[in-house]
Write a protein that holds these residues in place. Sequence first.
Motif, PDB file in Angstrom:
ATOM      1  N   ASP A  38       0.844  -1.180   0.000  1.00 20.30           N
ATOM      2  CA  ASP A  38       0.000   0.000   0.000  1.00 20.30           C
ATOM      3  C   ASP A  38       0.890   1.243   0.000  1.00 20.30           C
ATOM      4  OD1 ASP A  38      -2.437   1.423   0.240  1.00 20.30           O
ATOM      5  OD2 ASP A  38      -2.123   1.615   2.396  1.00 20.30           O
ATOM      6  N   ALA A  39       0.434   2.315  -0.619  1.00 19.28           N
ATOM      7  CA  ALA A  39       1.224   3.551  -0.671  1.00 19.28           C
ATOM      8  C   ALA A  39       1.534   4.089   0.726  1.00 19.28           C
ATOM      9  CB  ALA A  39       0.499   4.609  -1.496  1.00 19.28           C
ATOM     10  N   ASP A  40       0.761   3.689   1.720  1.00 17.66           N
ATOM     11  CA  ASP A  40       1.014   4.125   3.089  1.00 17.66           C
ATOM     12  C   ASP A  40       2.221   3.437   3.714  1.00 17.66           C
ATOM     13  OD1 ASP A  40      -1.062   5.918   3.086  1.00 17.66           O
ATOM     14  OD2 ASP A  40      -2.501   4.517   3.951  1.00 17.66           O
ATOM     15  N   HIS A  41       2.853   2.541   2.977  1.00 19.86           N
ATOM     16  CA  HIS A  41       4.040   1.849   3.485  1.00 19.86           C
ATOM     17  C   HIS A  41       5.264   2.113   2.618  1.00 19.86           C
ATOM     18  CE1 HIS A  41       2.520  -0.591   6.869  1.00 19.86           C
ATOM     19  NE2 HIS A  41       1.387  -0.213   6.320  1.00 19.86           N
ATOM     20  N   LEU A  42       5.219   3.219   1.866  1.00 22.43           N
ATOM     21  CA  LEU A  42       6.361   3.639   1.059  1.00 22.43           C
ATOM     22  C   LEU A  42       6.922   4.926   1.633  1.00 22.43           C
ATOM     23  CD1 LEU A  42       4.903   3.209  -2.549  1.00 22.43           C
ATOM     24  CD2 LEU A  42       6.182   1.567  -1.192  1.00 22.43           C
ATOM     25  N   ILE A  43       8.222   4.987   1.765  1.00 20.83           N
ATOM     26  CA  ILE A  43       8.887   6.186   2.279  1.00 20.83           C
ATOM     27  C   ILE A  43       9.975   6.587   1.294  1.00 20.83           C
ATOM     28  CG2 ILE A  43      10.307   7.151   4.129  1.00 20.83           C
ATOM     29  CD1 ILE A  43       8.855   5.272   6.070  1.00 20.83           C
ATOM     30  N   TYR A  44       9.899   7.809   0.828  1.00 20.36           N
ATOM     31  CA  TYR A  44      10.878   8.318  -0.129  1.00 20.36           C
ATOM     32  C   TYR A  44      12.240   8.460   0.542  1.00 20.36           C
ATOM     33  CZ  TYR A  44      13.053  11.265  -3.625  1.00 20.36           C
ATOM     34  OH  TYR A  44      13.905  11.775  -4.579  1.00 20.36           O
ATOM     35  N   SER A  45      13.283   8.071  -0.172  1.00 20.58           N
ATOM     36  CA  SER A  45      14.633   8.224   0.367  1.00 20.58           C
ATOM     37  C   SER A  45      15.641   8.286  -0.766  1.00 20.58           C
ATOM     38  CB  SER A  45      14.984   7.055   1.289  1.00 20.58           C
ATOM     39  OG  SER A  45      15.169   5.881   0.525  1.00 20.58           O
ATOM     40  N   SER A  83      -2.264  12.588  -5.859  1.00 22.95           N
ATOM     41  CA  SER A  83      -1.723  13.632  -4.982  1.00 22.95           C
ATOM     42  C   SER A  83      -1.661  13.138  -3.530  1.00 22.95           C
ATOM     43  CB  SER A  83      -2.530  14.920  -5.084  1.00 22.95           C
ATOM     44  OG  SER A  83      -3.873  14.701  -4.716  1.00 22.95           O
ATOM     45  N   THR A  84      -2.629  12.348  -3.111  1.00 24.33           N
ATOM     46  CA  THR A  84      -2.626  11.798  -1.751  1.00 24.33           C
ATOM     47  C   THR A  84      -1.475  10.812  -1.573  1.00 24.33           C
ATOM     48  OG1 THR A  84      -5.018  12.057  -1.615  1.00 24.33           O
ATOM     49  CG2 THR A  84      -3.997  10.534  -0.046  1.00 24.33           C
ATOM     50  N   GLN A  85      -1.280   9.934  -2.555  1.00 21.05           N
ATOM     51  CA  GLN A  85      -0.173   8.977  -2.489  1.00 21.05           C
ATOM     52  C   GLN A  85       1.174   9.684  -2.515  1.00 21.05           C
ATOM     53  OE1 GLN A  85      -1.274   6.668  -5.952  1.00 21.05           O
ATOM     54  NE2 GLN A  85      -1.838   4.910  -4.670  1.00 21.05           N
ATOM     55  N   LEU A  86       1.300  10.717  -3.357  1.00 21.09           N
ATOM     56  CA  LEU A  86       2.559  11.459  -3.459  1.00 21.09           C
ATOM     57  C   LEU A  86       2.882  12.165  -2.146  1.00 21.09           C
ATOM     58  CD1 LEU A  86       4.929  12.319  -5.210  1.00 21.09           C
ATOM     59  CD2 LEU A  86       3.542  14.254  -5.997  1.00 21.09           C
ATOM     60  N   GLU A  87       1.878  12.742  -1.516  1.00 16.58           N
ATOM     61  CA  GLU A  87       2.095  13.402  -0.224  1.00 16.58           C
ATOM     62  C   GLU A  87       2.556  12.390   0.825  1.00 16.58           C
ATOM     63  OE1 GLU A  87      -0.411  15.834   3.152  1.00 16.58           O
ATOM     64  OE2 GLU A  87      -1.039  15.986   1.070  1.00 16.58           O
ATOM     65  N   ALA A  88       1.911  11.228   0.851  1.00 12.19           N
ATOM     66  CA  ALA A  88       2.298  10.185   1.804  1.00 12.19           C
ATOM     67  C   ALA A  88       3.714   9.691   1.521  1.00 12.19           C
ATOM     68  CB  ALA A  88       1.311   9.017   1.743  1.00 12.19           C
ATOM     69  N   PHE A  89       4.013   9.417   0.271  1.00 13.21           N
ATOM     70  CA  PHE A  89       5.314   8.892  -0.138  1.00 13.21           C
ATOM     71  C   PHE A  89       6.438   9.887   0.104  1.00 13.21           C
ATOM     72  CE2 PHE A  89       8.166   8.154  -3.991  1.00 13.21           C
ATOM     73  CZ  PHE A  89       8.897   7.137  -3.408  1.00 13.21           C
ATOM     74  N   SER A  90       6.235  11.132  -0.272  1.00 12.18           N
ATOM     75  CA  SER A  90       7.317  12.113  -0.212  1.00 12.18           C
ATOM     76  C   SER A  90       7.637  12.589   1.204  1.00 12.18           C
ATOM     77  CB  SER A  90       7.012  13.306  -1.117  1.00 12.18           C
ATOM     78  OG  SER A  90       5.840  13.969  -0.676  1.00 12.18           O
ATOM     79  N   HIS A  91       6.638  12.599   2.103  1.00 15.35           N
ATOM     80  CA  HIS A  91       6.945  13.051   3.467  1.00 15.35           C
ATOM     81  C   HIS A  91       5.969  12.552   4.525  1.00 15.35           C
ATOM     82  CE1 HIS A  91       3.776  16.172   3.711  1.00 15.35           C
ATOM     83  NE2 HIS A  91       3.953  16.255   2.409  1.00 15.35           N
TER      84      HIS A  91
END
Length: 95
Positions: free
Chosen positions: A48-55, A77-85
Amino acid sequence: MVPLFLERLDAYTGLKKHFSDYYRQNVYVTPSGILSNPQLNFVLAEMDADHLIYSIDYPYKQPKNSRTFLNNTSLTSTQLEAFSHGNAERVFHLN
């Protein structure tokens, strides 16, 4: 990023849930400098996108396309916000 063998690990019995369920609920994954849309899409198909962390794997990898990568993903946009920070802020209590 994500083990390719989640389905295979599900064959192990004796757990209350499938191994992949535990993995998807408790593990967070990062691209760690591997900035490609095919990789990201594969991880999204497994997690799920809620378990991705940008690094970025700084200082070992310093890709010049890191911002371009974020701008050109197919994430909502919701997934990108979660992923990016957002996910990092939640997991590491940074709010």
